[in-house]
Design a protein around this motif. Sequence first.
Motif, mmCIF file in Angstrom:
data_model
loop_
_atom_site.group_PDB
_atom_site.id
_atom_site.type_symbol
_atom_site.label_atom_id
_atom_site.label_comp_id
_atom_site.label_asym_id
_atom_site.label_seq_id
_atom_site.Cartn_x
_atom_site.Cartn_y
_atom_site.Cartn_z
ATOM 1 N N LEU A 118 48.201 -3.672 -39.646
ATOM 2 C CA LEU A 118 46.842 -3.123 -39.694
ATOM 3 C C LEU A 118 46.128 -3.366 -38.370
ATOM 4 N N THR A 119 46.222 -4.570 -37.850
ATOM 5 C CA THR A 119 45.582 -4.895 -36.569
ATOM 6 C C THR A 119 46.142 -4.034 -35.446
ATOM 7 N N GLU A 120 47.448 -3.857 -35.414
ATOM 8 C CA GLU A 120 48.069 -3.032 -34.385
ATOM 9 C C GLU A 120 47.620 -1.577 -34.496
ATOM 10 N N THR A 121 47.519 -1.087 -35.713
ATOM 11 C CA THR A 121 47.076 0.299 -35.930
ATOM 12 C C THR A 121 45.633 0.476 -35.487
ATOM 13 N N ILE A 122 44.775 -0.452 -35.875
ATOM 14 C CA ILE A 122 43.364 -0.382 -35.479
ATOM 15 C C ILE A 122 43.244 -0.433 -33.961
ATOM 16 N N ASN A 123 43.936 -1.355 -33.321
ATOM 17 C CA ASN A 123 43.881 -1.462 -31.860
ATOM 18 C C ASN A 123 44.353 -0.178 -31.189
ATOM 19 N N ALA A 124 45.412 0.418 -31.701
ATOM 20 C CA ALA A 124 45.921 1.669 -31.120
ATOM 21 C C ALA A 124 44.880 2.780 -31.227
ATOM 22 N N LEU A 125 44.185 2.849 -32.356
ATOM 23 C CA LEU A 125 43.178 3.896 -32.547
ATOM 24 C C LEU A 125 41.938 3.640 -31.694
ATOM 25 N N VAL A 126 41.489 2.413 -31.661
ATOM 26 C CA VAL A 126 40.247 2.081 -30.946
ATOM 27 C C VAL A 126 40.429 2.151 -29.435
ATOM 28 N N TYR A 127 41.575 1.698 -28.948
ATOM 29 C CA TYR A 127 41.784 1.632 -27.502
ATOM 30 C C TYR A 127 42.527 2.837 -26.928
ATOM 31 N N ALA A 128 42.737 3.860 -27.726
ATOM 32 C CA ALA A 128 43.372 5.078 -27.205
ATOM 33 C C ALA A 128 42.452 5.701 -26.156
ATOM 34 N N PRO A 129 42.998 6.052 -25.010
ATOM 35 C CA PRO A 129 42.144 6.614 -23.954
ATOM 36 C C PRO A 129 41.609 7.998 -24.325
ATOM 37 N N TYR A 130 40.470 8.310 -23.770
ATOM 38 C CA TYR A 130 39.866 9.625 -23.954
ATOM 39 C C TYR A 130 40.285 10.521 -22.797
ATOM 40 N N ALA A 131 40.669 11.744 -23.096
ATOM 41 C CA ALA A 131 41.023 12.725 -22.064
ATOM 42 C C ALA A 131 39.746 13.489 -21.712
ATOM 43 N N LEU A 132 38.968 12.918 -20.833
ATOM 44 C CA LEU A 132 37.643 13.472 -20.526
ATOM 45 C C LEU A 132 37.696 14.861 -19.901
ATOM 46 N N LYS A 133 38.795 15.205 -19.275
ATOM 47 C CA LYS A 133 38.913 16.535 -18.663
ATOM 48 C C LYS A 133 39.320 17.602 -19.664
ATOM 49 N N ASP A 134 39.712 17.197 -20.858
ATOM 50 C CA ASP A 134 40.122 18.135 -21.912
ATOM 51 C C ASP A 134 38.889 18.495 -22.742
ATOM 52 N N VAL A 135 38.438 19.745 -22.640
ATOM 53 C CA VAL A 135 37.218 20.152 -23.349
ATOM 54 C C VAL A 135 37.392 20.135 -24.864
#
Length: 70
Positions: free
Chosen positions: A5-22
């Motif tokens: 659960l902790t690993e899943t939450i961390n993966a979701l929360v810390y996933a980078p945002y693709a700011l150039k992708d509209v």
Amino acid sequence: SPTLLTETINALVYAPYALKDVNESLVRNHLIQLDETHCVVILAVHHAVSDGVSASRYLEQACAIYNALL
């Protein structure tokens, strides 16, 4: 398991945002069903679209809706 659960939450929360992708959302909602009566709700918001006041207000409203549905 708690570790998974902790690993899943961390993966979701810390996933980078693709700011150039509209088409990339800067607000991500996730629901992890633990069992029939328990779940974890995850809200990940990029700082460009939220501040402390709006985050606090969102949490207040989400809690009010949740309590009304109980």
